[in-house]
Design a protein around this motif. Structure first.
Motif, PDB file in Angstrom:
ATOM      1  N   MET A 285      12.720  23.324 144.008  1.00  0.00           N
ATOM      2  CA  MET A 285      13.439  23.653 145.212  1.00  0.00           C
ATOM      3  C   MET A 285      14.871  23.170 145.048  1.00  0.00           C
ATOM      4  O   MET A 285      15.128  22.053 144.622  1.00  0.00           O
ATOM      5  CB  MET A 285      12.768  22.971 146.404  1.00  0.00           C
ATOM      6  N   LYS A 286      15.828  24.039 145.361  1.00  0.00           N
ATOM      7  CA  LYS A 286      17.232  23.689 145.302  1.00  0.00           C
ATOM      8  C   LYS A 286      17.818  23.730 146.696  1.00  0.00           C
ATOM      9  O   LYS A 286      17.542  24.629 147.470  1.00  0.00           O
ATOM     10  CB  LYS A 286      18.004  24.668 144.423  1.00  0.00           C
ATOM     11  N   VAL A 287      18.646  22.725 146.941  1.00  0.00           N
ATOM     12  CA  VAL A 287      19.346  22.681 148.217  1.00  0.00           C
ATOM     13  C   VAL A 287      20.833  22.593 147.899  1.00  0.00           C
ATOM     14  O   VAL A 287      21.259  21.741 147.120  1.00  0.00           O
ATOM     15  CB  VAL A 287      18.911  21.457 149.054  1.00  0.00           C
ATOM     16  N   LYS A 288      21.592  23.442 148.490  1.00  0.00           N
ATOM     17  CA  LYS A 288      23.031  23.428 148.283  1.00  0.00           C
ATOM     18  C   LYS A 288      23.700  23.138 149.614  1.00  0.00           C
ATOM     19  O   LYS A 288      23.491  23.840 150.595  1.00  0.00           O
ATOM     20  CB  LYS A 288      23.498  24.779 147.734  1.00  0.00           C
ATOM     21  N   VAL A 289      24.529  22.056 149.591  1.00  0.00           N
ATOM     22  CA  VAL A 289      25.245  21.670 150.798  1.00  0.00           C
ATOM     23  C   VAL A 289      26.730  21.749 150.488  1.00  0.00           C
ATOM     24  O   VAL A 289      27.213  21.157 149.521  1.00  0.00           O
ATOM     25  CB  VAL A 289      24.872  20.233 151.234  1.00  0.00           C
ATOM     26  N   GLU A 290      27.442  22.461 151.295  1.00  0.00           N
ATOM     27  CA  GLU A 290      28.878  22.576 151.122  1.00  0.00           C
ATOM     28  C   GLU A 290      29.559  21.965 152.332  1.00  0.00           C
ATOM     29  O   GLU A 290      29.292  22.342 153.478  1.00  0.00           O
ATOM     30  CB  GLU A 290      29.277  24.040 150.982  1.00  0.00           C
ATOM     31  N   ILE A 291      30.431  20.995 152.056  1.00  0.00           N
ATOM     32  CA  ILE A 291      31.125  20.300 153.141  1.00  0.00           C
ATOM     33  C   ILE A 291      32.608  20.611 153.021  1.00  0.00           C
ATOM     34  O   ILE A 291      33.200  20.427 151.962  1.00  0.00           O
ATOM     35  CB  ILE A 291      30.894  18.781 153.065  1.00  0.00           C
ATOM     36  N   ASP A 292      33.177  21.050 154.099  1.00  0.00           N
ATOM     37  CA  ASP A 292      34.596  21.360 154.122  1.00  0.00           C
ATOM     38  C   ASP A 292      35.290  20.297 154.974  1.00  0.00           C
ATOM     39  O   ASP A 292      35.191  20.309 156.197  1.00  0.00           O
ATOM     40  CB  ASP A 292      34.817  22.764 154.707  1.00  0.00           C
ATOM     41  N   CYS A 293      35.957  19.355 154.276  1.00  0.00           N
ATOM     42  CA  CYS A 293      36.669  18.309 155.004  1.00  0.00           C
ATOM     43  C   CYS A 293      37.865  17.844 154.172  1.00  0.00           C
ATOM     44  O   CYS A 293      37.944  18.099 152.979  1.00  0.00           O
ATOM     45  CB  CYS A 293      35.753  17.130 155.336  1.00  0.00           C
ATOM     46  N   THR A 294      38.745  17.154 154.823  1.00  0.00           N
ATOM     47  CA  THR A 294      39.930  16.628 154.143  1.00  0.00           C
ATOM     48  C   THR A 294      39.562  15.316 153.450  1.00  0.00           C
ATOM     49  O   THR A 294      38.535  14.703 153.772  1.00  0.00           O
ATOM     50  CB  THR A 294      41.063  16.379 155.147  1.00  0.00           C
ATOM     51  N   PRO A 295      40.374  14.858 152.524  1.00  0.00           N
ATOM     52  CA  PRO A 295      40.096  13.560 151.888  1.00  0.00           C
ATOM     53  C   PRO A 295      40.051  12.409 152.898  1.00  0.00           C
ATOM     54  O   PRO A 295      39.232  11.500 152.768  1.00  0.00           O
ATOM     55  CB  PRO A 295      41.262  13.382 150.917  1.00  0.00           C
ATOM     56  N   GLU A 296      40.902  12.464 153.914  1.00  0.00           N
ATOM     57  CA  GLU A 296      40.883  11.416 154.936  1.00  0.00           C
ATOM     58  C   GLU A 296      39.560  11.413 155.706  1.00  0.00           C
ATOM     59  O   GLU A 296      39.000  10.350 155.993  1.00  0.00           O
ATOM     60  CB  GLU A 296      42.051  11.601 155.923  1.00  0.00           C
ATOM     61  N   GLU A 297      39.062  12.602 156.016  1.00  0.00           N
ATOM     62  CA  GLU A 297      37.788  12.687 156.735  1.00  0.00           C
ATOM     63  C   GLU A 297      36.641  12.178 155.862  1.00  0.00           C
ATOM     64  O   GLU A 297      35.760  11.464 156.346  1.00  0.00           O
ATOM     65  CB  GLU A 297      37.526  14.128 157.174  1.00  0.00           C
ATOM     66  N   ALA A 298      36.641  12.525 154.589  1.00  0.00           N
ATOM     67  CA  ALA A 298      35.584  12.052 153.686  1.00  0.00           C
ATOM     68  C   ALA A 298      35.653  10.533 153.534  1.00  0.00           C
ATOM     69  O   ALA A 298      34.625   9.856 153.532  1.00  0.00           O
ATOM     70  CB  ALA A 298      35.721  12.724 152.326  1.00  0.00           C
ATOM     71  N   ARG A 299      36.863   9.992 153.417  1.00  0.00           N
ATOM     72  CA  ARG A 299      37.028   8.550 153.269  1.00  0.00           C
ATOM     73  C   ARG A 299      36.505   7.828 154.526  1.00  0.00           C
ATOM     74  O   ARG A 299      35.807   6.828 154.430  1.00  0.00           O
ATOM     75  CB  ARG A 299      38.508   8.225 153.046  1.00  0.00           C
TER      76      ARG A 299
ATOM     77  N   PHE B  90      34.255   8.987 156.640  1.00  0.00           N
ATOM     78  CA  PHE B  90      32.807   9.183 156.707  1.00  0.00           C
ATOM     79  C   PHE B  90      32.069   8.177 155.828  1.00  0.00           C
ATOM     80  O   PHE B  90      31.046   7.622 156.223  1.00  0.00           O
ATOM     81  CB  PHE B  90      32.448  10.619 156.298  1.00  0.00           C
ATOM     82  N   PHE B  91      32.579   7.935 154.622  1.00  0.00           N
ATOM     83  CA  PHE B  91      31.917   7.009 153.713  1.00  0.00           C
ATOM     84  C   PHE B  91      32.307   5.556 153.952  1.00  0.00           C
ATOM     85  O   PHE B  91      31.827   4.646 153.276  1.00  0.00           O
ATOM     86  CB  PHE B  91      32.207   7.384 152.256  1.00  0.00           C
ATOM     87  N   GLY B  92      33.227   5.309 154.877  1.00  0.00           N
ATOM     88  CA  GLY B  92      33.607   3.944 155.210  1.00  0.00           C
ATOM     89  C   GLY B  92      34.562   3.303 154.217  1.00  0.00           C
ATOM     90  O   GLY B  92      34.640   2.071 154.142  1.00  0.00           O
ATOM     91  N   LEU B  93      35.270   4.110 153.472  1.00  0.00           N
ATOM     92  CA  LEU B  93      36.224   3.572 152.508  1.00  0.00           C
ATOM     93  C   LEU B  93      37.547   3.263 153.203  1.00  0.00           C
ATOM     94  O   LEU B  93      37.934   3.936 154.154  1.00  0.00           O
ATOM     95  CB  LEU B  93      36.446   4.571 151.376  1.00  0.00           C
ATOM     96  N   PRO B  94      38.254   2.240 152.728  1.00  0.00           N
ATOM     97  CA  PRO B  94      39.524   1.882 153.377  1.00  0.00           C
ATOM     98  C   PRO B  94      40.623   2.894 153.054  1.00  0.00           C
ATOM     99  O   PRO B  94      40.608   3.540 152.012  1.00  0.00           O
ATOM    100  CB  PRO B  94      39.858   0.517 152.780  1.00  0.00           C
TER     101      PRO B  94
END
Length: 85
Positions: free
Chosen positions: A1-15, A17-21
């Motif tokens: 089974m394959k699952v493909k997730v595509e997330i469209d966000c800016t680097p600031e939003e990803a940072r 989300f992951f809790g990076l400074p």
């Protein structure tokens, strides 16, 4: 089974989300300081300044050149002999 997730966000939003400074302000300060230091040191490394510093190391007259070469040969060949002349 394959699952493909595509997330469209800016680097600031990803940072966020992951809790990076967010290091952009620190990076801007460091780059500004590096630029200031590099510009302050540019005169030391200009071609004219380098040439002057190299020429200061070279013997100025023919007698000094001859003395430099005789010392070089004496050290190289380990001799205590005096060059002819």
């Amino acid at each position: 089974m394959k699952v493909k997730v595509e997330i469209d966000c800016t680097p600031e939003e990803a940072r966020t989300f992951f809790g990076l400074p967010d290091v952009q302000p620190l990076q801007a300060k460091i780059l500004a300081e590096m630029e200031r230091r590099m510009l302050a040191e540019m005169d030391r490394f200009s071609p004219e300044a380098l040439l002057r510093s190299w020429m200061a190391l070279a013997p100025q007259g023919p007698e000094q050149m001859q003395d430099a070469f005789s010392r070089l040969f004496q050290q190289s060949f380990g001799g205590g002999t005096k060059p002819p002349g």
